[in-house]
Design a protein around this motif. Sequence first.
Motif, mmCIF file in Angstrom:
data_model
loop_
_atom_site.group_PDB
_atom_site.id
_atom_site.type_symbol
_atom_site.label_atom_id
_atom_site.label_comp_id
_atom_site.label_asym_id
_atom_site.label_seq_id
_atom_site.Cartn_x
_atom_site.Cartn_y
_atom_site.Cartn_z
ATOM 1 N N HIS A 180 -5.650 5.631 1.959
ATOM 2 C CA HIS A 180 -4.868 4.586 2.633
ATOM 3 C C HIS A 180 -5.329 3.174 2.299
ATOM 4 O O HIS A 180 -4.859 2.208 2.894
ATOM 5 C CB HIS A 180 -4.825 4.798 4.148
ATOM 6 N N ALA A 181 -6.248 3.024 1.366
ATOM 7 C CA ALA A 181 -6.735 1.703 0.972
ATOM 8 C C ALA A 181 -6.100 1.274 -0.352
ATOM 9 O O ALA A 181 -5.683 2.113 -1.152
ATOM 10 C CB ALA A 181 -8.253 1.726 0.818
ATOM 11 N N PHE A 182 -6.034 -0.015 -0.561
ATOM 12 C CA PHE A 182 -5.598 -0.672 -1.807
ATOM 13 C C PHE A 182 -4.076 -0.765 -1.976
ATOM 14 O O PHE A 182 -3.615 -1.299 -2.971
ATOM 15 C CB PHE A 182 -6.209 -0.026 -3.058
ATOM 16 N N ARG A 183 -3.277 -0.261 -1.031
ATOM 17 C CA ARG A 183 -1.816 -0.360 -1.167
ATOM 18 C C ARG A 183 -1.358 -1.812 -1.277
ATOM 19 O O ARG A 183 -0.352 -2.106 -1.890
ATOM 20 C CB ARG A 183 -1.105 0.275 0.040
ATOM 21 N N GLU A 184 -2.089 -2.725 -0.652
ATOM 22 C CA GLU A 184 -1.675 -4.122 -0.558
ATOM 23 C C GLU A 184 -1.842 -4.919 -1.846
ATOM 24 O O GLU A 184 -1.335 -6.036 -1.952
ATOM 25 C CB GLU A 184 -2.469 -4.817 0.561
ATOM 26 N N LEU A 185 -2.531 -4.375 -2.822
ATOM 27 C CA LEU A 185 -2.776 -5.133 -4.055
ATOM 28 C C LEU A 185 -1.461 -5.437 -4.766
ATOM 29 O O LEU A 185 -0.603 -4.569 -4.877
ATOM 30 C CB LEU A 185 -3.706 -4.345 -4.982
ATOM 31 N N PRO A 186 -1.312 -6.655 -5.295
ATOM 32 C CA PRO A 186 -0.064 -7.029 -5.970
ATOM 33 C C PRO A 186 0.008 -6.546 -7.417
ATOM 34 O O PRO A 186 0.955 -6.847 -8.118
ATOM 35 C CB PRO A 186 -0.086 -8.562 -5.904
ATOM 36 N N PHE A 187 -0.984 -5.803 -7.834
ATOM 37 C CA PHE A 187 -1.061 -5.284 -9.204
ATOM 38 C C PHE A 187 -1.416 -3.806 -9.155
ATOM 39 O O PHE A 187 -1.770 -3.277 -8.106
ATOM 40 C CB PHE A 187 -2.117 -6.057 -10.021
ATOM 41 N N VAL A 188 -1.314 -3.135 -10.297
ATOM 42 C CA VAL A 188 -1.770 -1.748 -10.427
ATOM 43 C C VAL A 188 -3.101 -1.780 -11.147
ATOM 44 O O VAL A 188 -3.252 -2.451 -12.176
ATOM 45 C CB VAL A 188 -0.754 -0.892 -11.221
#
Length: 182
Positions: A167-175
Amino acid sequence: MPVVRGKRIEVLYSASTIAARNLELAKEIAARDYRDLLVISVLKGSFIFSADLVRAMHDAGMEPDVEFIMLSTYGAGTEAGEVKILRDVDSDVSDRDILLVDDILESGRTLTFARDLMLERGARSVGVAVLLDKSMRRQADTPLQPDFVGFECPDHFVVGYGMDVGHAFRELPFVGIVAGDA
């Protein structure tokens, strides 16, 4: 290399690269002869990609309806690879063109299940758009090929732009790829 939540993240596809590709994908989708198009976002990982793609489709002159489905592929405890519907669409799909939108295509089991389900329910056509395609992971018994692909994905676990680990890192604007501790 950005550090997020104490982890170094190697950027694979930047926010600007993704945005440019989304507009290209929207133009490719608009060039198809879709009628009464219903975009179905496969949750959870696709929520950011779906939102950005639908807005790009609007910019390309399209007016799709939007729905959501949540599917889960179980392994342990039940039959391996069994797909379950956790949240179904509310709309009638009969005699409509459907575009399934997902974050990443690997084995193909989940999207094959969703495509077949929509066809069984009477959809006129079912296309598949994915942000990332891990074609090297496709299983022989699920030869699904996407109609629209953002990027070919290397064989790494990726995060960001809606995709997570725990459930972490979903918010990043990049892959990106989690490269290790900071």
